[in-house]
Design an enzyme around this catalytic site. Structure first.
Site, PDB file in Angstrom:
ATOM      1  N   GLU A 134       0.838  -1.216   0.000  1.00  0.00           N
ATOM      2  CA  GLU A 134       0.000   0.000   0.000  1.00  0.00           C
ATOM      3  C   GLU A 134       0.862   1.251   0.000  1.00  0.00           C
ATOM      4  OE1 GLU A 134      -3.062  -0.426  -0.694  1.00  0.00           O
ATOM      5  OE2 GLU A 134      -2.877  -2.588  -0.400  1.00  0.00           O
ATOM      6  N   HIS A 137       1.653   2.179  -3.429  1.00  0.00           N
ATOM      7  CA  HIS A 137       0.554   2.929  -4.055  1.00  0.00           C
ATOM      8  C   HIS A 137       0.666   4.417  -3.719  1.00  0.00           C
ATOM      9  CE1 HIS A 137      -2.045  -0.032  -5.920  1.00  0.00           C
ATOM     10  NE2 HIS A 137      -2.057  -0.784  -4.838  1.00  0.00           N
TER      11      HIS A 137
HETATM   12 NI    NI Z   1      -2.671  -2.767  -4.600  1.00  0.00          NI
END
Ligand code: NI
Length: 170
Positions: A134, A137
């Protein structure tokens, strides 16, 4: 606002880096609620703000499988990484793709909570891996960028060598 649409690869918005959260207000609270609502409507265990088209540095995670262990990380920063290993990953934004990625399986993270309070936590196994996925991201990176890591390392080394040769020639 409830569940929000999840952006999918190759949407260019997934490549935009996030900005640090400086204001811990109702708008942040709304984003956090939307992230959890959206996450819990899937079978995934973590979700980042850019996947629902918001550029704040926020991710949520719940490893319980029954929505009973919500974890929120605002402005997360990894202090320590150890126990590297090859792990299998997939991503809500890249449906149907599964791949092996090198990740630390033990991390210590520092982050802020919904009200801005700072905390540190040790994560291991799938939680450590998800946190790093994450956090990628949040930086505009996707796990598929890491699949050909050896080839990418090779390209980087070659580029650095060429740059050095260029300097020597100049
Ligand atoms: Ni992902």
């Amino acid at each position: 606002m409830p569940q929000r649409p999840i952006l999918e690869y190759p949407d260019p918005r997934l490549r935009l880096p996030c900005e640090a959260v400086e204001t811990f207000d109702d708008s942040l609270g709304q984003l956090v609620d939307d992230l959890f609502d959206t996450l819990y409507a899937t079978t995934a265990i973590a979700l980042s703000a850019p996947q629902i088209d918001d550029r704040r540095t926020v991710l949520v995670m719940d490893h319980s499988g029954n929505a009973t262990a919500p974890q929120l990380y605002v402005n997360p920063h990894i202090l320590k990484r150890r126990a590297w290993g090859l792990v299998e990953e997939s991503c809500l934004s890249i449906p149907g793709i599964v791949g092996n990625v090198i990740r630390a399986t033990e991390v210590r993270v520092r982050a802020r909570d919904r009200d801005g309070s700072l905390f540190e936590r040790d994560l291991s196994g799938m939680e450590a891996v998800c946190l790093q996925h994450e956090m990628d991201h949040l930086a505009g990176k996707l796990f598929i960028d890491r699949l050909w890591f050896l080839r990418r390392l090779g390209i980087k080394a070659m580029t650095a060598l060429r740059a050095r040769q260029g300097r020597q020639a100049a």
